[in-house]
Scaffold this motif. Structure first.
Motif, mmCIF file in Angstrom:
data_model
loop_
_atom_site.group_PDB
_atom_site.id
_atom_site.type_symbol
_atom_site.label_atom_id
_atom_site.label_comp_id
_atom_site.label_asym_id
_atom_site.label_seq_id
_atom_site.Cartn_x
_atom_site.Cartn_y
_atom_site.Cartn_z
ATOM 1 N N GLY A 194 0.691 -1.438 0.026
ATOM 2 C CA GLY A 194 -0.067 0.565 0.035
ATOM 3 C C GLY A 194 0.704 1.195 -0.561
ATOM 4 N N GLY A 195 0.021 1.942 0.362
ATOM 5 C CA GLY A 195 0.956 3.893 0.212
ATOM 6 C C GLY A 195 2.138 3.953 0.795
ATOM 7 N N ARG A 198 4.754 2.678 -1.024
ATOM 8 C CA ARG A 198 5.338 3.973 -1.652
ATOM 9 C C ARG A 198 6.139 5.179 -1.202
ATOM 10 N NH1 ARG A 198 -0.349 3.390 -3.286
ATOM 11 N NH2 ARG A 198 -0.718 5.185 -2.467
ATOM 12 N N LYS A 200 4.714 7.023 0.754
ATOM 13 C CA LYS A 200 4.241 7.954 1.630
ATOM 14 C C LYS A 200 3.989 7.768 2.937
ATOM 15 C CE LYS A 200 -0.547 8.530 1.109
ATOM 16 N NZ LYS A 200 -1.612 7.813 0.122
ATOM 17 N N GLY A 203 -1.490 7.670 6.099
ATOM 18 C CA GLY A 203 -1.651 7.036 4.800
ATOM 19 C C GLY A 203 -3.369 6.272 6.117
ATOM 20 N N HIS A 204 -4.394 6.293 4.984
ATOM 21 C CA HIS A 204 -5.398 6.794 5.527
ATOM 22 C C HIS A 204 -5.945 4.276 6.158
ATOM 23 C CE1 HIS A 204 -8.459 2.968 3.195
ATOM 24 N NE2 HIS A 204 -8.837 2.322 3.934
ATOM 25 N N ASP A 205 -4.954 3.537 5.737
ATOM 26 C CA ASP A 205 -4.418 2.010 6.673
ATOM 27 C C ASP A 205 -2.743 1.785 6.895
ATOM 28 O OD1 ASP A 205 -4.480 1.718 4.227
ATOM 29 O OD2 ASP A 205 -6.332 0.204 4.348
ATOM 30 N N ASP A 207 -1.327 -1.712 4.695
ATOM 31 C CA ASP A 207 -1.569 -3.257 4.250
ATOM 32 C C ASP A 207 -0.214 -4.083 4.129
ATOM 33 O OD1 ASP A 207 -3.903 -1.229 2.832
ATOM 34 O OD2 ASP A 207 -2.737 -0.135 2.218
ATOM 35 N N ALA A 257 -12.706 -6.255 -9.249
ATOM 36 C CA ALA A 257 -12.358 -4.942 -8.358
ATOM 37 C C ALA A 257 -11.375 -6.001 -7.026
ATOM 38 C CB ALA A 257 -13.059 -3.920 -7.548
ATOM 39 N N MET A 258 -11.409 -6.893 -6.329
ATOM 40 C CA MET A 258 -10.874 -7.310 -5.342
ATOM 41 C C MET A 258 -9.916 -8.785 -5.749
ATOM 42 S SD MET A 258 -10.848 -7.158 -1.984
ATOM 43 C CE MET A 258 -12.013 -6.104 -1.041
ATOM 44 N N GLY A 310 0.190 -5.967 -7.317
ATOM 45 C CA GLY A 310 -1.128 -5.516 -7.186
ATOM 46 C C GLY A 310 -1.673 -4.563 -5.545
ATOM 47 N N TRP A 311 -1.190 -5.071 -4.356
ATOM 48 C CA TRP A 311 -1.282 -4.090 -3.557
ATOM 49 C C TRP A 311 -0.494 -3.368 -2.816
ATOM 50 C CZ3 TRP A 311 -5.418 -5.159 0.813
ATOM 51 C CH2 TRP A 311 -6.589 -5.451 -0.237
ATOM 52 N N GLY A 313 -0.414 -1.041 -4.885
ATOM 53 C CA GLY A 313 -0.929 0.251 -5.999
ATOM 54 C C GLY A 313 0.167 1.281 -6.797
ATOM 55 N N ARG A 315 -4.385 3.112 -6.908
ATOM 56 C CA ARG A 315 -5.409 2.675 -7.895
ATOM 57 C C ARG A 315 -4.670 2.644 -8.915
ATOM 58 N NH1 ARG A 315 -9.500 0.665 -4.718
ATOM 59 N NH2 ARG A 315 -8.756 0.937 -2.257
ATOM 60 N N ASN A 335 -3.948 -9.213 -9.045
ATOM 61 C CA ASN A 335 -3.237 -9.954 -8.517
ATOM 62 C C ASN A 335 -2.989 -11.013 -7.771
ATOM 63 O OD1 ASN A 335 -3.578 -6.732 -7.830
ATOM 64 N ND2 ASN A 335 -5.338 -7.227 -6.112
HETATM 65 N N1 DCP Z 1 -5.898 -2.789 -3.556
HETATM 66 C C1 DCP Z 1 -6.370 -3.651 -4.604
HETATM 67 N N2 DCP Z 1 -7.384 -4.775 -4.311
HETATM 68 C C2 DCP Z 1 -8.403 -3.516 -3.756
HETATM 69 C C3 DCP Z 1 -7.993 -2.867 -2.706
HETATM 70 C C4 DCP Z 1 -6.747 -2.272 -2.422
HETATM 71 O O1 DCP Z 1 -5.668 -4.550 -5.490
HETATM 72 N N3 DCP Z 1 -9.452 -4.357 -3.421
HETATM 73 C C5 DCP Z 1 -4.630 -2.183 -3.727
HETATM 74 C C6 DCP Z 1 -4.600 -0.710 -4.823
HETATM 75 C C7 DCP Z 1 -4.028 0.034 -3.340
HETATM 76 C C8 DCP Z 1 -3.760 -1.313 -2.288
HETATM 77 O O2 DCP Z 1 -4.330 -2.342 -2.651
HETATM 78 O O3 DCP Z 1 -3.214 0.716 -3.985
HETATM 79 C C9 DCP Z 1 -4.057 -0.366 -1.032
HETATM 80 O O4 DCP Z 1 -5.012 -0.009 -0.572
HETATM 81 P P1 DCP Z 1 -5.862 1.031 -0.106
HETATM 82 O O5 DCP Z 1 -6.413 1.612 -0.257
HETATM 83 O O6 DCP Z 1 -4.940 0.729 1.190
HETATM 84 O O7 DCP Z 1 -4.651 2.250 -0.643
HETATM 85 P P2 DCP Z 1 -3.193 3.082 -0.309
HETATM 86 O O8 DCP Z 1 -2.189 2.343 0.642
HETATM 87 O O9 DCP Z 1 -2.351 3.236 -1.953
HETATM 88 O O10 DCP Z 1 -3.867 3.919 0.420
HETATM 89 P P3 DCP Z 1 -3.819 5.048 1.766
HETATM 90 O O11 DCP Z 1 -2.687 5.998 1.898
HETATM 91 O O12 DCP Z 1 -5.232 5.670 2.086
HETATM 92 O O13 DCP Z 1 -4.359 3.361 2.682
#
Ligand code: DCP
Ligand code: MG
Length: 371
Positions: A194-195, A198, A200, A203-205, A207, A257-258, A310-311, A313, A315, A335
């Protein structure tokens, strides 16, 4: 903002996976404005215009220079008539009439508020709005509304989980998960995604991907981790989804999406004492703990590289990787796997670099994927 002028005839790719986008944004005024319009279209289920603005945002975020005139933006991809008109207003007057109007729109404001609750998506938010509800207190006192378990936790911990998670807090959570997973399986693999992967700052969570080299063992990993967190008294909420992944059902031509890996959406209790520099709380808040959102996904080791890519990001980066694979290479990426439609075969990968190589793309580092 950077003072570096745009290099003459610099070609910017229409695909985010062919651009390097760091967390430094030289066009924040423009991208903030475009994001309001993209969000508004999304809440109104207008996917086309929403995607157009998301692509425009992503192109602007990739630029090492600030757009100061329409002329300098002339050769950029993904900027349509509408985004150019909004850009023109902002460059000329400092703000856009359409964006201001959207921000003050009651429906937009209410849907943004409702969807900021964990477990509340656009459909639920719209249902509540159409019922005449406008505030949290109206939702919480309406006897005809049945909140599900996730939404109940979302409201219960609203203050904490609507507040950004810091990098120090993400590191503390990593130690907690790391300890738990290694007690369960000494040879487990844990990766931050996740973020935060990358680069950041907030973040909002948080991962994570967890897996183990023993095939099949990854399926029991998450329940065991959740069990341990419960015993430690720090699991405030969990929504566990078992794996529905089957290699024989791939490739999947329909966009989903998932992914199908085992995963869990958690709310954890994080103690201040575990965080270097302390918790990221509001001014004047001196509590010794806070609630934080954590996502764990557990693919089989053999699928690790695809899950990690995939995770990680963003997005938009993911969307464009898939679009690039499909449009430019006749390949299907998700993914789980990469499938070559010409050769009619799956392409193996143990690292992200392998996947970029299969796609004929230059490798883009995680911190350059903030598209
Ligand atoms: N992702 C995915 N499928 C999903 C949800 C997310 O492949 N159903 C991927 C794309 C995202 C990453 O996982 O970039 C993490 O999802 P987040 O919503 O946590 O997004 P970020 O981590 O990029 O941003 P934030 O800082 O808001 O958490
Ligand atoms: Mg995240």
């Amino acid at each position: 903002a950077s003072a570096t002028p745009p290099p003459p005839k610099a070609t910017v790719s229409q695909y985010a996976c062919q651009r390097r986008t760091t967390t430094e944004n030289n066009n924040k005024t423009l991208t903030d404005a475009f994001e309001v319009l993209a969000d508004s279209y999304e809440l109104n289920e207008m996917e086309g215009p929403c995607l157009a603005f998301r692509r425009a945002v992503s192109v602007l975020k990739s630029l090492p220079w600030a757009v100061k005139s329409l002329e300098t933006a002339q050769d950029l991809p993904c900027l349509g008539e509408h985004s150019k008109a909004v850009m023109k207003e902002i460059l000329q007057y400092g703000h856009s009439f359409e964006v201001e109007k959207t921000l003050s729109d009651e429906r937009y404001q209410t849907l943004k508020l409702f969807t900021s609750v964990f477990g509340v998506g656009p459909k639920t938010a719209d249902k509540w709005y159409r019922r005449g509800l406008r505030s949290f207190s109206e939702v919480l006192t309406d006897s005809s509304i049945q909140l599900n378990r996730m939404q109940q936790s979302g409201f219960l911990h609203y203050g904490d989980i609507s507040r950004a998670v810091s990098k120090a807090e993400a590191r503390a959570l990593r130690s907690i998960i790391d300890e738990a997973v290694h007690v369960i399986t000494p040879d487990a693999v844990l990766a931050l995604t996740g973020g935060f992967r990358r680069g950041k700052e907030f973040g909002h969570d948080v991962d994570f991907i967890v897996t183990t080299p023993e095939p099949g063992e990854e399926e029991t990993l998450l329940p065991k981790i959740m069990n341990r967190l419960t015993k430690q008294g720090i699991l405030l909420f969990s929504d566990y989804q078992t794996s529905t992944f089957e290699m024989s059902k791939l490739p999947c031509h329909r966009f989903e999406a998932m992914d199908h890996f085992a995963k869990c959406f958690l709310i954890l209790r994080l103690e201040a004492s575990k965080v270097e520099g302390g918790l990221h709380l509001a001014e004047g808040d001196s509590r010794g703990w806070r609630a934080v959102r954590v996502d764990l996904v557990s693919p089989p080791m053999e699928r690790y590289a695809f899950a990690l890519l995939g995770w990680t990001g963003s997005r938009q980066f993911e969307r464009d990787l898939r679009r690039f694979a499909r449009m430019e290479r006749r390949m299907l990426l998700d993914n789980h796997a990469l499938y070559d439609k010409t050769k009619k075969e799956f392409l193996a990968a143990t690292t992200e670099k392998d996947i970029f190589a299969h796609l004929g793309l230059e490798y883009i580092e995680p911190w350059q994927r903030n598209a």
